[in-house]
Design an enzyme around this catalytic site. Structure first.
Site, PDB file in Angstrom:
ATOM      1  N   LYS A   1      53.382  32.271  28.057  1.00 21.06           N
ATOM      2  CA  LYS A   1      54.188  31.815  29.202  1.00 21.06           C
ATOM      3  C   LYS A   1      54.135  30.291  29.305  1.00 21.06           C
ATOM      4  O   LYS A   1      53.061  29.713  29.219  1.00 21.06           O
ATOM      5  CB  LYS A   1      53.597  32.372  30.508  1.00 21.06           C
ATOM      6  CG  LYS A   1      54.004  33.783  30.814  1.00 21.06           C
ATOM      7  CD  LYS A   1      53.647  34.115  32.241  1.00 21.06           C
ATOM      8  CE  LYS A   1      52.890  35.423  32.312  1.00 21.06           C
ATOM      9  NZ  LYS A   1      52.425  35.764  33.625  1.00 21.06           N
TER      10      LYS A   1
ATOM     11  N   HIS B   1      39.806  46.195  34.500  1.00 24.79           N
ATOM     12  CA  HIS B   1      40.404  44.865  34.398  1.00 24.79           C
ATOM     13  C   HIS B   1      39.341  43.862  33.947  1.00 24.79           C
ATOM     14  O   HIS B   1      38.609  43.308  34.758  1.00 24.79           O
ATOM     15  CB  HIS B   1      41.001  44.451  35.745  1.00 24.79           C
ATOM     16  CG  HIS B   1      41.737  43.168  35.632  1.00 24.79           C
ATOM     17  ND1 HIS B   1      43.075  43.107  35.311  1.00 24.79           N
ATOM     18  CD2 HIS B   1      41.321  41.898  35.716  1.00 24.79           C
ATOM     19  CE1 HIS B   1      43.443  41.855  35.218  1.00 24.79           C
ATOM     20  NE2 HIS B   1      42.401  41.096  35.473  1.00 24.79           N
TER      21      HIS B   1
ATOM     22  N   GLY C   1      55.195  42.578  40.067  1.00 22.48           N
ATOM     23  CA  GLY C   1      55.650  41.212  39.758  1.00 22.48           C
ATOM     24  C   GLY C   1      55.484  40.852  38.288  1.00 22.48           C
ATOM     25  O   GLY C   1      56.400  40.297  37.672  1.00 22.48           O
TER      26      GLY C   1
ATOM     27  N   ASP D   1      34.674  56.154  66.346  1.00 18.60           N
ATOM     28  CA  ASP D   1      34.535  54.691  66.203  1.00 18.60           C
ATOM     29  C   ASP D   1      34.791  54.236  64.756  1.00 18.60           C
ATOM     30  O   ASP D   1      34.611  53.070  64.423  1.00 18.60           O
ATOM     31  CB  ASP D   1      33.143  54.242  66.644  1.00 18.60           C
ATOM     32  CG  ASP D   1      32.046  54.899  65.830  1.00 18.60           C
ATOM     33  OD1 ASP D   1      32.353  55.661  64.880  1.00 18.60           O
ATOM     34  OD2 ASP D   1      30.852  54.654  66.132  1.00 18.60           O
ATOM     35  N   GLY D   2      35.177  55.160  63.873  1.00 16.64           N
ATOM     36  CA  GLY D   2      35.506  54.779  62.500  1.00 16.64           C
ATOM     37  C   GLY D   2      34.368  54.974  61.515  1.00 16.64           C
ATOM     38  O   GLY D   2      34.564  54.853  60.309  1.00 16.64           O
TER      39      GLY D   2
HETATM   40  C1  R5P Z   1      46.646  41.037  35.740  1.00 16.66           C
HETATM   41  O1  R5P Z   1      46.195  40.258  34.884  1.00 16.66           O
HETATM   42  C2  R5P Z   1      46.713  42.518  35.533  1.00 16.66           C
HETATM   43  O2  R5P Z   1      46.436  42.869  34.204  1.00 16.66           O
HETATM   44  C3  R5P Z   1      48.074  43.064  35.930  1.00 16.66           C
HETATM   45  O3  R5P Z   1      49.062  42.461  35.110  1.00 16.66           O
HETATM   46  C4  R5P Z   1      48.349  42.748  37.375  1.00 16.66           C
HETATM   47  O4  R5P Z   1      47.251  43.115  38.158  1.00 16.66           O
HETATM   48  C5  R5P Z   1      49.571  43.477  37.839  1.00 16.66           C
HETATM   49  O5  R5P Z   1      49.779  43.187  39.191  1.00 16.66           O
HETATM   50  P1  R5P Z   1      51.241  43.052  39.762  1.00 16.66           P
HETATM   51  O6  R5P Z   1      51.960  44.343  39.488  1.00 16.66           O
HETATM   52  O7  R5P Z   1      51.026  42.814  41.238  1.00 16.66           O
HETATM   53  O8  R5P Z   1      51.914  41.883  39.097  1.00 16.66           O
END
Ligand code: R5P
Length: 297
Positions: A193, A127, A226, A34-35
């Site tokens: 930016k 982070h 990204g 069941d996980g």
């Molecule tokens: C965001 O502020 C983190 O420091 C990273 O730049 C981010 O989590 C990177 O995520 P992704 O590769 O999806 O842009």
């Protein structure tokens, strides 16, 4: 002291134990149909401090439950206390309620770890953005270690940089760029930016010009790629020569590598906090030293 290597990057846990020359107490775990999780220690648990390692990727929820099962069971079976060593501590990016009604995952996860109970935690390049210090999140001693100096030394050993600039993609990454800059004997800048619309962004390096120079991007995480791709593309458009990226946690969601490579990143180095094709920096020595320092404290 002894070490329990959680399923989130067990090989790294074993390397930390080797660096510490300490005993490893392993366990078996599996899922019921069941996980639900089953977990059992097959050896006697020493009456000593247990260091439980757990890198919370690729199943952060499941690995967090495993961590809680490990910590509580170790204490039930006689361990003196539990130190949590998290090479990749997930959930820290959701550190605020950005939209009404959202869960503040970073706070919830820190409470879960504390209540395991954990007596101290070690994490790596966490982070920390709106929360500036792990001790603002945790009410137990919390140490944030860094792989950036080792990543910078690895880059130095792999290539010769031409007139390099260390670039932080955003203000939060400035702390990591500042760690790499003295090792690579380069200036560090934080990208500014300016957004003109959903897809139009201009990136400014202030007084520094990227033209004809080697760029070293420094960040904590590559997930979708990204962030790094966007920054690399802009720097290429402004004439940057080779683009290198030093990243602690290479999560590489699907398509991430292709994205950053298409944008002009030629050289990637990550740590082994989350093993991937670019993990060329071992963080076991960093954790082993921090565990020793904890014992001295
Ligand atoms: C965001 O502020 C983190 O420091 C990273 O730049 C981010 O989590 C990177 O995520 P992704 O590769 O999806 O842009």
């Amino acid at each position: 002291m002894f070490l329990v290597p959680g399923s989130g990057n067990k090989p790294l846990g074993l390397k930390i134990a080797e660096s510490l020359s300490c005993d490893v107490i392993d366990f078996e775990t599996r899922r019921f149909p069941d996980g639900e999780r089953y977990l059992r220690f097959t050896k006697e648990v020493p009456h000593d401090t247990a260091v439980v390692t757990q890198s919370l990727y690729k199943d952060p929820d499941g690995l967090m439950i495993e961590y809680v099962f490990l910590a509580k069971t170790l204490l039930d079976l006689g361990a003196k206390d539990v130190v949590g060593a998290f090479p990749y501590l997930a959930y820290l990016r959701q550190d605020s309620r950005f939209k009404a009604g959202e869960a503040i995952s970073a706070r919830i996860m820190s409470r879960i770890i504390e209540s395991a109970p954990t007596s101290a935690i070690l994490a790596l390049d966490s982070h920390l953005h709106r929360v500036h210090n792990l001790n603002e999140l945790f009410r137990i001693p919390a140490t944030n270690l860094s792989a950036i100096p080792s990543l910078a030394r690895q880059l130095e050993s792999e290539c010769t940089l031409h007139d390099p600039i260390i670039v932080a993609p955003d203000g939060e990454a400035a702390q990591w760029a500042d760690l790499a800059a003295p090792i690579l004997e380069a200036e560090s800048v934080v990208m500014q930016k300016t957004r003109f619309g959903d897809t139009s962004v201009d990136i400014n390096l202030g007084h520094a010009s990227p033209s004809g120079r080697d760029i070293v991007l420094v960040d904590d995480i590559i997930s979708t790629g990204g962030t790094i791709a966007q920054v690399a593309q802009q720097l290429k458009n402004k004439g940057a020569d080779h683009i290198h990226a030093l990243i602690t946690h290479g999560l590489f969601a699907e398509g991430a590598y292709e994205r950053v490579s298409r944008a002009g990143v030629e050289h990637l180095i990550t740590s082994d906090s989350v093993p991937n094709h670019f993990s060329r920096v071992a963080v076991a020595p960093v954790f082993a030293k921090a565990v020793k320092d904890l014992q001295l404290a």
